[in-house]
Scaffold this motif. Structure first.
Motif, mmCIF file in Angstrom:
data_model
loop_
_atom_site.group_PDB
_atom_site.id
_atom_site.type_symbol
_atom_site.label_atom_id
_atom_site.label_comp_id
_atom_site.label_asym_id
_atom_site.label_seq_id
_atom_site.Cartn_x
_atom_site.Cartn_y
_atom_site.Cartn_z
ATOM 1 N N VAL A 203 -28.517 -71.224 -30.886
ATOM 2 C CA VAL A 203 -29.716 -70.917 -31.453
ATOM 3 C C VAL A 203 -30.445 -72.281 -30.895
ATOM 4 N N ILE A 204 -31.250 -71.973 -30.167
ATOM 5 C CA ILE A 204 -32.365 -73.086 -29.572
ATOM 6 C C ILE A 204 -33.711 -72.997 -30.184
ATOM 7 N N ILE A 205 -34.215 -74.286 -30.641
ATOM 8 C CA ILE A 205 -35.470 -74.476 -31.241
ATOM 9 C C ILE A 205 -36.256 -75.473 -30.423
ATOM 10 N N GLU A 206 -37.546 -74.950 -29.892
ATOM 11 C CA GLU A 206 -38.224 -75.803 -29.026
ATOM 12 C C GLU A 206 -39.628 -75.504 -29.552
ATOM 13 N N ASP A 207 -40.580 -76.696 -29.083
ATOM 14 C CA ASP A 207 -42.297 -76.579 -29.207
ATOM 15 C C ASP A 207 -42.502 -75.813 -27.951
ATOM 16 N N THR A 208 -41.984 -76.016 -26.838
ATOM 17 C CA THR A 208 -42.122 -75.376 -25.448
ATOM 18 C C THR A 208 -40.936 -75.088 -24.857
ATOM 19 N N ARG A 209 -40.989 -73.881 -24.115
ATOM 20 C CA ARG A 209 -39.344 -73.764 -23.610
ATOM 21 C C ARG A 209 -39.115 -74.499 -22.318
ATOM 22 N N GLU A 210 -37.975 -75.340 -22.807
ATOM 23 C CA GLU A 210 -37.388 -76.222 -21.735
ATOM 24 C C GLU A 210 -35.946 -76.299 -21.700
ATOM 25 N N ILE A 211 -35.518 -75.949 -22.740
ATOM 26 C CA ILE A 211 -33.903 -75.729 -22.762
ATOM 27 C C ILE A 211 -33.648 -74.505 -22.172
ATOM 28 N N VAL A 212 -32.282 -74.564 -21.133
ATOM 29 C CA VAL A 212 -31.789 -73.301 -20.520
ATOM 30 C C VAL A 212 -30.388 -73.485 -21.008
ATOM 31 N N CYS A 213 -29.857 -72.471 -21.441
ATOM 32 C CA CYS A 213 -28.675 -72.161 -21.969
ATOM 33 C C CYS A 213 -28.276 -70.718 -21.452
ATOM 34 N N GLN A 214 -27.375 -70.689 -20.583
ATOM 35 C CA GLN A 214 -26.967 -69.185 -19.916
ATOM 36 C C GLN A 214 -25.728 -68.746 -20.451
ATOM 37 N N ALA A 215 -25.266 -69.056 -21.939
ATOM 38 C CA ALA A 215 -24.346 -68.783 -22.635
ATOM 39 C C ALA A 215 -24.764 -67.263 -23.156
ATOM 40 N N PRO A 216 -23.659 -66.224 -23.121
ATOM 41 C CA PRO A 216 -24.052 -64.810 -23.317
ATOM 42 C C PRO A 216 -24.575 -64.523 -24.746
ATOM 43 N N ASN A 217 -24.479 -65.292 -25.766
ATOM 44 C CA ASN A 217 -25.102 -65.003 -27.249
ATOM 45 C C ASN A 217 -25.985 -66.144 -27.777
ATOM 46 N N THR A 218 -26.884 -66.255 -27.087
ATOM 47 C CA THR A 218 -28.142 -66.930 -27.190
ATOM 48 C C THR A 218 -29.749 -66.548 -27.975
ATOM 49 N N VAL A 219 -29.946 -67.240 -28.911
ATOM 50 C CA VAL A 219 -31.413 -66.873 -29.362
ATOM 51 C C VAL A 219 -32.133 -68.217 -28.978
ATOM 52 N N GLN A 220 -33.339 -67.933 -28.572
ATOM 53 C CA GLN A 220 -34.435 -68.941 -28.381
ATOM 54 C C GLN A 220 -35.632 -68.795 -29.197
ATOM 55 N N MET A 221 -35.803 -69.817 -30.053
ATOM 56 C CA MET A 221 -37.123 -69.835 -31.000
ATOM 57 C C MET A 221 -38.252 -70.981 -30.503
ATOM 58 N N LEU A 222 -39.597 -70.482 -30.554
ATOM 59 C CA LEU A 222 -40.600 -71.359 -30.267
ATOM 60 C C LEU A 222 -41.413 -71.680 -31.584
ATOM 61 N N THR A 223 -41.690 -72.860 -31.913
ATOM 62 C CA THR A 223 -42.638 -73.055 -32.966
ATOM 63 C C THR A 223 -44.199 -72.319 -32.489
ATOM 64 N N ASP A 224 -44.721 -72.090 -33.619
ATOM 65 C CA ASP A 224 -46.218 -71.642 -33.422
ATOM 66 C C ASP A 224 -47.055 -72.450 -34.628
ATOM 67 N N MET A 225 -47.797 -73.448 -33.998
ATOM 68 C CA MET A 225 -48.465 -74.254 -34.936
ATOM 69 C C MET A 225 -49.788 -73.510 -35.287
ATOM 70 N N ILE A 246 -26.552 -75.210 -32.637
ATOM 71 C CA ILE A 246 -27.803 -75.486 -33.000
ATOM 72 C C ILE A 246 -28.318 -76.574 -31.858
ATOM 73 N N PHE A 247 -29.189 -76.172 -31.175
ATOM 74 C CA PHE A 247 -29.853 -77.027 -30.099
ATOM 75 C C PHE A 247 -31.268 -77.094 -30.212
ATOM 76 N N VAL A 248 -31.872 -78.536 -30.319
ATOM 77 C CA VAL A 248 -33.446 -78.640 -30.602
ATOM 78 C C VAL A 248 -33.870 -79.532 -29.545
ATOM 79 N N GLY A 249 -34.813 -78.940 -28.955
ATOM 80 C CA GLY A 249 -35.815 -79.454 -27.632
ATOM 81 C C GLY A 249 -35.962 -81.094 -27.911
#
Length: 331
Positions: A203-225, A246-249
C-alpha cells in the motif's frame, strides 16, 4: 397501451441534462488546458514529454530553469510576470480555489494533460514576482543496478540495501531538496516489485503520485486536503487493507507517528522519504515530526521501527550529480 412512467430511463442511459453538464465540463476543461499551454509556450510544454526532466522552476527574475537527470540545471526561457500570474490563476481555477493577496499560494497536482505533475507557486507579497516549481513524475525507473553502474551506489552499498529489502527491514531515504530521494525510493521499490508475488500486498500513500511500484498486488492512495483526508487518516485506513509493506512518499508532519506505529505492528519492509542532512538528523527530525501529533519524544518507537536510513546528496563533482553519502543501520 399504458404510457411509460415519467422519469424512467432505458437501462444504461442518463438524463439529457447530465450529458449536457458533462459536455460543458469537458469543454471548460479543454479551454483551461489550451490556455495553460498557450501561456507556457512550446518550449516549456515540451519539457513535460522529456523523460530526463525532473523539475521546471520559475524564479522571480522571470527565468525559467529546467533540471534534467545527470545534466544539472539549465536556463530554458523567460516568462513575463503577467503571464506567470495568469498561469497561477488558471492553476487555482483547476484546483477550485483562488490566488490573491490574502491567499497567495497555489499547490497540488496539475491536470492529467501535464502528467499530474506536482505544482507549487506563489505571488507577491511572498515573492517579488510570481514564481512556481513543477516537479515532474518519473517516467523511467532507475534500478539499483543502474545506481551502481553510474557510481551513485558502491557495490557494497548496493549489497547492503538489497539485503535490507530482502530481510524486510524498514528503510528511510533521507536527503535535501532535489537530492533524488523519490528516485532512489523508486529504485528500492523496483527491487521489492521484482521479488513480490500476489501474496505480498503493498500500500502506497502520497500527496501527489510519484512512487512507482510494479508489484502485482499494489494499492495507491492519495491525500485530499480539500476533503480533509490527510496522511494520518490514510495510514489508519491502510491498516484495514491488509498491507504487507507500506510505502510513504514523504513524511512531513504528525503523520510520522502513524507511520511508525504501522511499521512497528506487523508490517515490516516499508519505505519512506524525509528531508534531512544526515542519518542522525533524519532520526531527530522524525522524532520532532512525531511530537507535532501532540505526543512526547518517540525515540524508543523510532529505534524499534526504523531499521535503515539511506542518505543521498547532490554532488556537483560526481558524474551523476549525486551519490549515497551514508547508510545507517539500527541494531
Amino acid at each position: 397501451m399504458r404510457s411509460p412512467a415519467v422519469g424512467l430511463q432505458p437501462a444504461g442511459s442518463q438524463p439529457a441534462g447530465i450529458h449536457a453538464i458533462d459536455k460543458a465540463r469537458a469543454e471548460a476543461h479543454a479551454r483551461l488546458i489550451e490556455q495553460m499551454r498557450r501561456i507556457l509556450g512550446d518550449q516549456i510544454c515540451a519539457v513535460f514529454e522529456d523523460p530526463q526532466a525532473v523539475e521546471i522552476m520559475l524564479n522571480d527574475d522571470g527565468r525559467v530553469l529546467v533540471e534534467r537527470h545527470g545534466q544539472g540545471i539549465a536556463e530554458l526561457t523567460r516568462m513575463p510576470p503577467q503571464k506567470a500570474l495568469n498561469f497561477l490563476a488558471l492553476m487555482a481555477d483547476y484546483r477550485q480555489t483562488v490566488v490573491e493577496r490574502d491567499r497567495p499560494i497555489v499547490e497540488g497536482a496539475m491536470p492529467p494533460e501535464f502528467r499530474r505533475s506536482r505544482f507549487a507557486g506563489c505571488i507577491p507579497p511572498l515573492t517579488p514576482m510570481p514564481t512556481f516549481s513543477i516537479r515532474l513524475p518519473t517516467t523511467r525507473i532507475f534500478s539499483l543496478d543502474d545506481y551502481e553502474r553510474v557510481g551513485i551506489l558502491t557495490p557494497e552499498q548496493k549489497a547492503q540495501l538489497v539485503a535490507a529489502i530482502e530481510q524486510r527491514r524498514n528503510i528511510l531515504v533521507s536527503g535535501g531538496t532535489g537530492s533524488g530521494k523519490t528516485t532512489l525510493l523508486n529504485a528500492l521499490s523496483d527491487h521489492v516489485a521484482r521479488m513480490s508475488g500476489l501474496e505480498s500486498r503493498i500500500v502506497i500513500i502520497e500527496d501527489t503520485r510519484e512512487i512507482v511500484c510494479q508489484a502485482p498486488n499494489t494499492v495507491q492512495m492519495l491525500t485530499d486536503m480539500d476533503a480533509r483526508i490527510d496522511m494520518t487518516r490514510l495510514l489508519k485506513l491502510t491498516l484495514r487493507y491488509r498491507p504487507d509493506r507500506i510505502f510513504v512518499g514523504e513524511v512531513r508532519d504528525g503523520a510520522a507517528l502513524a507511520l511508525l506505529k504501522a511499521w512497528n505492528t506487523g508490517h515490516p519492509g516499508g519505505l519512506a522519504t524525509l528531508h534531512a542532512n544526515n542519518p542522525e538528523a533524519a532520526l531527530i527530525r522524525l522524532d520532532q515530526l512525531c511530537q507535532e501529533a501532540g505526543v512526547p519524544s518517540q525515540a524508543v518507537l523510532i529505534r524499534e521501527a526504523v531499521d535503515v536510513v539511506v542518505q543521498i546528496a547532490r554532488d556537483p563533482c560526481h558524474p551523476a550529480g549525486r551519490r549515497i553519502t551514508a547508510i545507517w543501520e539500527g541494531q
